[in-house]
Enzyme design. Sequence first.
Site, PDB file in Angstrom:
ATOM      1  N   LYS A   1       0.596  -1.148  -0.470  1.00  0.00           N
ATOM      2  CA  LYS A   1       0.003  -0.356   0.208  1.00  0.00           C
ATOM      3  C   LYS A   1       0.586   1.022  -0.056  1.00  0.00           C
ATOM      4  O   LYS A   1       0.578   2.831  -0.152  1.00  0.00           O
ATOM      5  CB  LYS A   1      -0.989  -0.240   0.983  1.00  0.00           C
ATOM      6  CG  LYS A   1      -1.597  -1.472   1.254  1.00  0.00           C
ATOM      7  CD  LYS A   1      -2.511  -1.071   2.879  1.00  0.00           C
ATOM      8  CE  LYS A   1      -3.402  -2.145   3.152  1.00  0.00           C
ATOM      9  NZ  LYS A   1      -3.278  -3.295   4.842  1.00  0.00           N
TER      10      LYS A   1
ATOM     11  N   ASP B   1       7.204   3.441  -2.830  1.00  0.00           N
ATOM     12  CA  ASP B   1       7.919   4.210  -1.209  1.00  0.00           C
ATOM     13  C   ASP B   1       9.230   4.299  -0.976  1.00  0.00           C
ATOM     14  O   ASP B   1       9.760   5.531  -0.841  1.00  0.00           O
ATOM     15  CB  ASP B   1       6.457   3.901   0.289  1.00  0.00           C
ATOM     16  CG  ASP B   1       6.681   2.977   0.299  1.00  0.00           C
ATOM     17  OD1 ASP B   1       7.830   1.788  -0.085  1.00  0.00           O
ATOM     18  OD2 ASP B   1       6.281   2.296   1.542  1.00  0.00           O
TER      19      ASP B   1
ATOM     20  N   ASP C   1      15.365  -0.276   1.602  1.00  0.00           N
ATOM     21  CA  ASP C   1      15.500   0.057   1.878  1.00  0.00           C
ATOM     22  C   ASP C   1      16.435  -1.282   1.768  1.00  0.00           C
ATOM     23  O   ASP C   1      18.122  -1.597   1.027  1.00  0.00           O
ATOM     24  CB  ASP C   1      14.733  -0.417   3.132  1.00  0.00           C
ATOM     25  CG  ASP C   1      15.850  -0.803   4.638  1.00  0.00           C
ATOM     26  OD1 ASP C   1      16.722  -0.646   4.985  1.00  0.00           O
ATOM     27  OD2 ASP C   1      15.119  -1.310   5.799  1.00  0.00           O
TER      28      ASP C   1
ATOM     29  N   LYS D   1      17.383   4.105   1.294  1.00  0.00           N
ATOM     30  CA  LYS D   1      17.553   4.091   2.759  1.00  0.00           C
ATOM     31  C   LYS D   1      19.145   3.102   2.324  1.00  0.00           C
ATOM     32  O   LYS D   1      19.373   1.920   2.160  1.00  0.00           O
ATOM     33  CB  LYS D   1      17.065   3.468   3.628  1.00  0.00           C
ATOM     34  CG  LYS D   1      16.843   4.102   4.320  1.00  0.00           C
ATOM     35  CD  LYS D   1      16.023   3.244   5.529  1.00  0.00           C
ATOM     36  CE  LYS D   1      15.040   3.860   6.228  1.00  0.00           C
ATOM     37  NZ  LYS D   1      13.950   2.438   7.148  1.00  0.00           N
TER      38      LYS D   1
ATOM     39  N   PHE E   1      13.875   5.103  10.820  1.00  0.00           N
ATOM     40  CA  PHE E   1      12.684   4.055  10.329  1.00  0.00           C
ATOM     41  C   PHE E   1      11.657   5.650  10.092  1.00  0.00           C
ATOM     42  O   PHE E   1      12.000   6.409  10.833  1.00  0.00           O
ATOM     43  CB  PHE E   1      11.976   3.770  11.601  1.00  0.00           C
ATOM     44  CG  PHE E   1      10.370   3.065  10.907  1.00  0.00           C
ATOM     45  CD1 PHE E   1      10.764   1.718  10.151  1.00  0.00           C
ATOM     46  CD2 PHE E   1       9.431   3.406  10.665  1.00  0.00           C
ATOM     47  CE1 PHE E   1      10.261   0.898   9.561  1.00  0.00           C
ATOM     48  CE2 PHE E   1       8.176   3.010  10.602  1.00  0.00           C
ATOM     49  CZ  PHE E   1       8.741   1.739   9.683  1.00  0.00           C
TER      50      PHE E   1
ATOM     51  N   ARG F   1       0.275   6.682   7.038  1.00  0.00           N
ATOM     52  CA  ARG F   1       0.320   6.793   5.773  1.00  0.00           C
ATOM     53  C   ARG F   1      -0.794   8.027   5.173  1.00  0.00           C
ATOM     54  O   ARG F   1       0.219   8.176   4.158  1.00  0.00           O
ATOM     55  CB  ARG F   1      -0.619   5.011   4.680  1.00  0.00           C
ATOM     56  CG  ARG F   1      -0.277   4.111   5.840  1.00  0.00           C
ATOM     57  CD  ARG F   1      -1.050   2.908   4.720  1.00  0.00           C
ATOM     58  NE  ARG F   1      -0.509   1.499   4.950  1.00  0.00           N
ATOM     59  CZ  ARG F   1       0.035   0.156   4.781  1.00  0.00           C
ATOM     60  NH1 ARG F   1       1.664   1.408   3.667  1.00  0.00           N
ATOM     61  NH2 ARG F   1       0.764  -0.452   4.908  1.00  0.00           N
TER      62      ARG F   1
HETATM   63  P1  IMP Z   1      12.756  -3.768   1.502  1.00  0.00           P
HETATM   64  O1  IMP Z   1      12.942  -4.942   0.906  1.00  0.00           O
HETATM   65  O2  IMP Z   1      13.809  -3.917   3.210  1.00  0.00           O
HETATM   66  O3  IMP Z   1      13.827  -2.811   0.296  1.00  0.00           O
HETATM   67  O4  IMP Z   1      12.561  -3.070   1.708  1.00  0.00           O
HETATM   68  C1  IMP Z   1      11.523  -2.160   1.168  1.00  0.00           C
HETATM   69  C2  IMP Z   1      10.405  -2.262   1.859  1.00  0.00           C
HETATM   70  O5  IMP Z   1      10.452  -2.014   3.372  1.00  0.00           O
HETATM   71  C3  IMP Z   1       9.249  -0.871   2.311  1.00  0.00           C
HETATM   72  O6  IMP Z   1       8.423  -0.940   0.773  1.00  0.00           O
HETATM   73  C4  IMP Z   1       8.385  -0.473   3.088  1.00  0.00           C
HETATM   74  O7  IMP Z   1       6.840  -1.177   2.922  1.00  0.00           O
HETATM   75  C5  IMP Z   1       9.167  -0.883   3.862  1.00  0.00           C
HETATM   76  N1  IMP Z   1      10.267  -0.590   4.450  1.00  0.00           N
HETATM   77  C6  IMP Z   1      11.370   0.119   4.639  1.00  0.00           C
HETATM   78  N2  IMP Z   1      11.861   0.919   5.498  1.00  0.00           N
HETATM   79  C7  IMP Z   1      10.789   1.618   5.684  1.00  0.00           C
HETATM   80  C8  IMP Z   1      10.563   2.837   6.934  1.00  0.00           C
HETATM   81  O8  IMP Z   1      11.584   3.679   7.723  1.00  0.00           O
HETATM   82  N3  IMP Z   1       9.662   3.383   7.437  1.00  0.00           N
HETATM   83  C9  IMP Z   1       8.006   2.813   6.601  1.00  0.00           C
HETATM   84  N4  IMP Z   1       8.662   1.656   6.023  1.00  0.00           N
HETATM   85  C10 IMP Z   1       9.605   1.015   5.368  1.00  0.00           C
HETATM   86 MG    MG Z   2       6.190  -1.275   0.852  1.00  0.00          MG
END
Ligand code: IMP
Ligand code: MG
Length: 178
Positions: free
Chosen positions: A42, A98, A101, A129, A150, A163
């Site tokens: 979302k 969004d 990470d 990030k 975060f 959100r």
């Molecule tokens: P990744 O697979 O670790 O790159 O994670 C990406 C997903 O983790 C994003 O689409 C977010 O839903 C969630 N996420 C990562 N960091 C944050 C944050 O600081 N706040 C909120 N959601 C996050």
């Molecule tokens: Mg996400």
Amino acid sequence: MHNDIKKTVVSTNMLNAICVRLGKQISEDYANKKPLIIGLLKGCQPFVSDLLKNISVYCYIDYMTVSSYEGTSSVGSITIKKDLETNIEGLDVIVVDDIVDTGVTISSIRDLLLQRGASSVSVCTLLDKKEGRKVNVDVKYVGMPVPNEFVVGYGLDYNGLYRNLPYIGVLKEEIYKK
Ligand code: IMP
Ligand code: MG
């Protein structure tokens, strides 16, 4: 809700400017194409809708829901909860999320879309990030780099909330203790 925020990281004005800049860039890069924009639900929601208003080329739109964070820590690889309605064979795809990470979500989706026959897959994220990265993934369009903290708002949640904040911020520590 606004009282729970310790500091603002990206203001509403900055978010607008990001969508204008990325929309223009995408419109130029895809000038003679009709890309399929895939929003990752979302979290993508406010971002992808503001971004779309700034894209001036023909484009298709679809959405996917994949599992992501529980609370504030990563849960490894992804599961598809809602799949695309589009046959992506031969399409130029832009995946919009969004935040990137660890990169696990975006790189798994990218592999899947290429496997399904997409002509090209590029990634557009509002926030990057970089310090959190565990897998290498090429992110072509970045709204803004953010430190390894975060963040919530403008699509990003903490346990399903925040959100709907019209800016991006960091929560006060006491919120995590509730
Ligand atoms: P990744 O697979 O670790 O790159 O994670 C990406 C997903 O983790 C994003 O689409 C977010 O839903 C969630 N996420 C990562 N960091 C944050 C944050 O600081 N706040 C909120 N959601 C996050
Ligand atoms: Mg996400």
